[in-house]
Design a protein around this motif. Structure first.
Motif, short mmCIF file in Angstrom:
data_model
loop_
_atom_site.label_atom_id
_atom_site.label_comp_id
_atom_site.label_asym_id
_atom_site.label_seq_id
_atom_site.Cartn_x
_atom_site.Cartn_y
_atom_site.Cartn_z
N THR A 24 72.05 48.72 17.66
CA THR A 24 71.30 49.07 18.86
C THR A 24 72.26 49.46 19.98
O THR A 24 73.34 48.88 20.14
CB THR A 24 70.43 47.88 19.33
OG1 THR A 24 69.57 47.48 18.28
CG2 THR A 24 69.60 48.26 20.56
N ILE A 25 71.87 50.47 20.76
CA ILE A 25 72.67 50.91 21.90
C ILE A 25 71.99 50.44 23.19
O ILE A 25 70.81 50.74 23.42
CB ILE A 25 72.82 52.44 21.93
CG1 ILE A 25 73.53 52.94 20.67
CG2 ILE A 25 73.59 52.88 23.18
CD1 ILE A 25 73.58 54.46 20.55
N LEU A 26 72.71 49.69 23.99
CA LEU A 26 72.21 49.21 25.28
C LEU A 26 72.88 50.02 26.39
O LEU A 26 74.10 50.21 26.38
CB LEU A 26 72.53 47.72 25.46
CG LEU A 26 72.21 46.79 24.28
CD1 LEU A 26 72.61 45.36 24.63
CD2 LEU A 26 70.74 46.87 23.91
N ILE A 27 72.07 50.49 27.33
CA ILE A 27 72.57 51.33 28.42
C ILE A 27 72.05 50.79 29.74
O ILE A 27 70.84 50.71 29.95
CB ILE A 27 72.12 52.80 28.25
CG1 ILE A 27 72.60 53.36 26.90
CG2 ILE A 27 72.62 53.65 29.40
CD1 ILE A 27 72.02 54.73 26.57
N LEU A 36 67.31 51.04 27.69
CA LEU A 36 67.79 51.43 29.02
C LEU A 36 67.31 50.40 30.04
O LEU A 36 66.17 49.94 29.97
CB LEU A 36 67.26 52.80 29.42
CG LEU A 36 67.40 53.96 28.43
CD1 LEU A 36 66.86 55.24 29.04
CD2 LEU A 36 68.83 54.14 28.00
N THR A 37 68.18 50.04 30.98
CA THR A 37 67.79 49.14 32.06
C THR A 37 68.13 49.76 33.40
O THR A 37 69.16 50.43 33.54
CB THR A 37 68.49 47.77 31.94
OG1 THR A 37 69.91 47.98 31.79
CG2 THR A 37 67.99 47.00 30.73
N ASP A 52 77.84 51.35 30.24
CA ASP A 52 77.44 51.30 31.66
C ASP A 52 77.26 52.74 32.12
O ASP A 52 78.15 53.57 31.93
CB ASP A 52 78.47 50.55 32.51
CG ASP A 52 79.89 51.07 32.37
OD1 ASP A 52 80.52 50.77 31.33
OD2 ASP A 52 80.40 51.75 33.30
N ALA A 53 76.11 53.03 32.70
CA ALA A 53 75.77 54.42 33.02
C ALA A 53 75.00 54.51 34.33
O ALA A 53 73.84 54.93 34.37
CB ALA A 53 74.94 55.03 31.88
N GLY A 103 80.53 54.75 31.18
CA GLY A 103 81.70 54.06 30.66
C GLY A 103 81.36 53.40 29.34
O GLY A 103 80.25 52.93 29.14
N GLY A 104 82.34 53.36 28.43
CA GLY A 104 82.13 52.72 27.13
C GLY A 104 82.81 53.50 26.02
O GLY A 104 83.61 54.40 26.27
#
Length: 293
Positions: free
Chosen positions: A88-91, A61-62, A117-118, A137-138
């Motif tokens: 890996t899931i990037l959010i 998460l970022t 994108d969250a 979104g995604g």
């Protein structure tokens, strides 16, 4: 599920606390030592770089303030994509434009890595309480996989569709935040200059059709002259710029948004950029030779 969090600011740190409370093993990376040390005391594990963090977790998460910060942390030699493994899931919870979302999505996909994108709404209080609104979104199947993470930090979790749609929704929301803030600033300065009691004016607006959420949020701060940073003017000005640029690109006229952006820009140029958005009223007060209090 091992979770990494990059960016322990006013939003990121309380979100990290809620992930820890939910039982996730959390790795953290941030520029400031203070929040890192506090997170470690609560049970988080420090990573020395964004790359090192991404190598150790299932979800990253970022939450960072500016688009350039996102580019650096995702694409740098010691960035997330340099360390993320396939699957890996990037959010990203930051407020950026949809084109940057798509750029990250496409680069990640080449590596077998997923991206959502969250962006979030609810402010530091919502982050602390775990009641954020999250607009995502995604790819839908990746959203479904990540839902337990979202449920640890948010209350209203909305799937918006394709990559970039989360950011589009957030920019439209913040465009309205800017318009409403500019409008309420004009309204209360006009009332004060005309000699009407601002408390009575607030009660009229609150119970009438001119009301907005931003009036309830900003009026008590203006009245008490409390402009301590919660959501700062610099960030709202950035968001207004992203929203109006997006509108220009798809040929949608947004005249009110551009006027509001200019007013928020006046407050930024006057030196109030690091104050709360309620300080948008200050340049108007100076021009009108009146103070709302």
């Amino acid at each position: 599920m091992k979770v990494g969090f990059i960016g322990l600011g006013t939003m990121g740190f309380p979100m990290t606390k809620n992930l820890l409370k939910a039982g996730f093993q959390v790795f953290v990376f941030s520029r400031s030592r203070g929040p890192i040390e506090k997170a470690v005391e609560l049970g988080a594990i420090e990573a020395k770089t964004a790359k090192e963090l991404a190598e150790q977790v299932d979800v990253v998460l970022t939450a960072l303030p500016m688009p350039d910060d996102i580019k650096k942390v995702y694409f740098g030699g010691e960035g997330i994509l340099a360390g993320a493994k396939p699957g890996t899931i990037l959010i990203d919870h930051s407020t950026v434009g949809p084109h940057l979302n798509l750029q990250i999505y496409e680069n990640a996909k080449e590596q077998g890595v997923h991206f959502l994108d969250a962006p979030i709404s609810g402010g530091p209080m919502g982050a602390e309480a775990g009641t954020l609104t999250i607009m995502v979104g995604g790819d839908k199947e990746i959203f479904d996989q990540a839902r337990p993470v979202f449920e640890a930090i948010g209350k209203t979790i909305l799937y918006m569709g394709k990559t970039g749609n989360g950011s589009i929704a957030k920019l439209i929301n913040n465009m309205l935040v800017g318009i409403h803030t500019a409008a309420l600033s004009e309204a209360f300065v006009l009332g004060a200059k005309a000699g009407i009691g601002i408390e009575a004016l607030y009660e009229v607006i609150k119970s009438s059709t001119g009301w907005s959420y931003m009036i309830d949020r900003c009026y008590p701060l203006i009245k008490s002259r409390d402009f301590e940073q919660r959501f700062m003017i610099d960030l709202l000005y950035k968001d207004m710029g992203l929203a109006t640029d997006m509108a220009d690109q798809i040929l949608v006229p947004v005249r009110l948004a551009k006027v509001a952006k200019d007013m928020i820009g006046d407050a930024k140029e006057a030196g109030y950029g690091h104050e709360d958005v309620a300080a948008t009223i200050k340049p108007l007060e100076k021009k009108a030779h009146v103070e709302v209090k």
